[in-house]
Design a protein around this motif. Sequence first.
Motif, short mmCIF file in Angstrom:
data_model
loop_
_atom_site.label_atom_id
_atom_site.label_comp_id
_atom_site.label_asym_id
_atom_site.label_seq_id
_atom_site.Cartn_x
_atom_site.Cartn_y
_atom_site.Cartn_z
N LEU A 43 45.97 39.52 31.32
CA LEU A 43 44.90 38.59 31.68
C LEU A 43 44.80 38.34 33.18
CD1 LEU A 43 45.72 36.02 28.87
CD2 LEU A 43 43.76 37.55 28.89
N ARG A 44 45.77 38.82 33.93
CA ARG A 44 45.82 38.49 35.35
C ARG A 44 44.69 39.17 36.13
NH1 ARG A 44 49.76 42.03 33.99
NH2 ARG A 44 49.77 44.08 35.03
N LEU A 45 44.32 38.54 37.21
CA LEU A 45 43.41 39.15 38.17
C LEU A 45 44.26 39.78 39.28
CD1 LEU A 45 40.82 36.25 38.54
CD2 LEU A 45 40.49 38.37 37.28
N ASN A 46 43.95 41.00 39.64
CA ASN A 46 44.73 41.65 40.70
C ASN A 46 44.64 40.87 42.01
OD1 ASN A 46 45.61 43.74 39.07
ND2 ASN A 46 43.80 44.98 39.48
N MET A 47 43.44 40.43 42.35
CA MET A 47 43.22 39.65 43.57
C MET A 47 41.93 38.85 43.42
SD MET A 47 44.22 39.05 46.84
CE MET A 47 45.03 40.45 47.61
N ALA A 48 42.03 37.54 43.55
CA ALA A 48 40.83 36.70 43.51
C ALA A 48 40.27 36.58 44.93
CB ALA A 48 41.16 35.32 42.96
N CYS A 49 39.02 36.96 45.09
CA CYS A 49 38.39 36.96 46.42
C CYS A 49 37.09 36.16 46.37
CB CYS A 49 38.10 38.38 46.88
SG CYS A 49 39.53 39.46 46.98
N LEU A 50 36.98 35.19 47.23
CA LEU A 50 35.72 34.47 47.37
C LEU A 50 34.61 35.44 47.78
CD1 LEU A 50 36.76 31.19 49.20
CD2 LEU A 50 35.34 31.27 47.15
N PRO A 51 33.40 35.27 47.26
CA PRO A 51 32.30 36.13 47.69
C PRO A 51 32.11 36.05 49.21
CG PRO A 51 31.67 34.87 45.75
CD PRO A 51 33.00 34.34 46.19
N GLY A 160 41.60 26.94 45.08
CA GLY A 160 40.94 26.38 43.90
C GLY A 160 40.08 27.41 43.19
N PHE A 161 39.38 28.22 43.97
CA PHE A 161 38.56 29.29 43.41
C PHE A 161 39.43 30.27 42.63
CE2 PHE A 161 37.06 33.67 43.85
CZ PHE A 161 35.78 33.60 43.31
N ALA A 162 40.60 30.61 43.16
CA ALA A 162 41.48 31.57 42.50
C ALA A 162 41.96 31.07 41.15
CB ALA A 162 42.67 31.88 43.41
N ALA A 163 42.41 29.80 41.09
CA ALA A 163 42.92 29.24 39.84
C ALA A 163 41.83 29.15 38.78
CB ALA A 163 43.53 27.87 40.10
N VAL A 164 40.66 28.68 39.17
CA VAL A 164 39.56 28.55 38.20
C VAL A 164 39.10 29.93 37.74
CG1 VAL A 164 37.19 27.75 37.89
CG2 VAL A 164 38.82 26.33 39.12
N SER A 165 39.04 30.88 38.64
CA SER A 165 38.64 32.24 38.26
C SER A 165 39.59 32.81 37.22
CB SER A 165 38.61 33.15 39.49
OG SER A 165 37.62 32.75 40.41
N ARG A 166 40.89 32.58 37.42
CA ARG A 166 41.88 33.08 36.46
C ARG A 166 41.69 32.43 35.09
NH1 ARG A 166 44.31 33.49 32.76
NH2 ARG A 166 46.48 34.08 32.35
N CYS A 344 54.69 23.85 32.91
CA CYS A 344 54.24 25.16 32.45
C CYS A 344 53.15 25.59 33.43
CB CYS A 344 53.69 25.07 31.02
SG CYS A 344 53.15 26.66 30.36
N ASN A 345 53.50 26.48 34.35
CA ASN A 345 52.56 26.85 35.40
C ASN A 345 52.47 28.36 35.54
OD1 ASN A 345 54.98 27.43 36.75
ND2 ASN A 345 54.96 25.50 37.84
N PHE A 346 51.50 28.79 36.32
CA PHE A 346 51.21 30.21 36.47
C PHE A 346 50.85 30.48 37.93
CE2 PHE A 346 50.27 28.76 32.23
CZ PHE A 346 50.97 29.65 31.45
N MET A 347 50.83 31.76 38.29
CA MET A 347 50.54 32.16 39.67
C MET A 347 49.34 33.09 39.71
SD MET A 347 53.01 30.81 41.63
CE MET A 347 53.25 31.85 43.07
N GLN A 348 48.49 32.90 40.72
CA GLN A 348 47.36 33.80 40.91
C GLN A 348 47.30 34.23 42.37
OE1 GLN A 348 45.14 35.42 38.87
NE2 GLN A 348 44.64 36.40 40.82
N LYS A 349 47.22 35.52 42.56
CA LYS A 349 47.12 36.09 43.90
C LYS A 349 45.67 36.00 44.38
CE LYS A 349 48.25 40.51 46.17
NZ LYS A 349 48.72 41.89 45.90
N TYR A 350 45.47 35.65 45.65
CA TYR A 350 44.11 35.55 46.17
C TYR A 350 44.08 35.90 47.66
CZ TYR A 350 45.36 31.01 48.26
OH TYR A 350 45.94 30.01 49.01
N GLN A 351 42.86 36.15 48.13
CA GLN A 351 42.63 36.45 49.55
C GLN A 351 42.25 35.15 50.25
OE1 GLN A 351 39.01 38.62 50.72
NE2 GLN A 351 40.34 40.00 51.87
N PRO A 352 43.07 34.64 51.16
CA PRO A 352 42.77 33.37 51.83
C PRO A 352 41.55 33.50 52.75
CG PRO A 352 45.10 33.94 52.04
CD PRO A 352 44.38 35.16 51.55
#
Length: 456
Positions: A43-51, A160-166, A344-352
Amino acid sequence: MLSLRIRFQQLRALSSVARTAHQIDNSSEFLSQAPHRKHPGILRLNMACLPTEAQDAVQVLLQKNNVRHLEEHVLSLNNYLWSRKRPPEDRQLREKAMELENKFRENTNFKSADLNIYQKEEKLKNDVLNTLRKNTYHWQPLSYTDQLGLVYLAARFDGGFAAVSRALQEIYQRVPDFNPQTLMDFGSGVGSVSWAAHGIWGNKLKEYMCIDSSSSMNDLSELVLRGGSDKGEMHISGIHFRQFLPVSPKVQFDLVVSAYSLNELPNFAEREKIIQTLWRKTGGFLVLVENGTREGYQLLMEARDIVLKASDKEVWDHRPAYVFAPCPHQLECPKLAGRSPLPCNFMQKYQPLRFSWNPSVGWEKFSYMIFSRGPVGDNDSQWPRVIGPVLCRPRHVHCKMCCSDGKLHHDIITAKRHGKDLYRCARNSEWGDRLPAMISSSCPDKTQFDEKESSS
């Protein structure tokens, strides 16, 4: 060296009792359609990137307003939001005051004959109040002015965008037939939810209701959507802003989201009222996202109880609530069973965002909870959730999972004991994914791991 030897012995003991923990669930024949590295539990996203449009708008707004010492303000706000706790309840304060009063009454200084009764009572009252002030968390509501809104934009827009996207990606992937047309975002802030939802469902979403009590935040969110200019075109159409939550349950939204907003409410009574209202407004899914801290986790567990126990007297939609994610069961959270509950937490990789002080890659630690109207999915809803880092070792894999029996398991999966398919799926899974397996009814209780080990 001794601690490593003990640790190795513990792992060997675990491996000896995990022989029949799980078996592959290929009821949908996914193995004939995709390789193990792309099994449907991933289910993970490789990289969450804001448009790019959103990133450019942030740069335009910050350059135009020229916030002084922005880096210091961003660091300070991030630290404050991450360490923020729930406001203490009046009942808790009264109980603490009673404990302190009884303690001080036993103090020898209080029994001094030099003080009359009135002086003793005044001294007792002052001692109790002073101690409470020093040892009580002083929660304050955040008032987002124009400048603080810009600091929040620079500090939290990307994470915030990364967590919601995931969280939304899980709905999109597991329920491909769900095509929401309406969305309500409570505590919309700078618009992370709208950008994330639009990135997943695009123009299928026709209406966005963004609710934030701060008019400054609503204005800022609209400016970002317009590219940083009042006269710019809205990048996402159909967005409406409000400062107050509509309480009427007659109009529902396909998707309701609240991200990083529950801790902005002053007490439990207000949180309960808001959560009940959000659930009434939910036609499909209710998504809650909070910090991946103990406080954020407990806020979500509080919301879980409110929704599942159905204590709301005003019921219009009688479809029951189900936990869609991350829990694979409707039972009590096993992480609450320990002496000191761990989140119970999770990690999401994103582009700052493109700032000189930001690293090239960011990681957002978050907790989330998704409720559905009625059950969604078949057997795959029982697949265990990986709740910690997957440790791949030669010929075996360590997986820490929350399973459909409502228990935590630490399984050591091997090809010989569990089959090559499950072993390969486990090696390609990561923290937050689901393992495509069914738990065996004969799985021994010894496979549970304690809270101390889960934190190591």
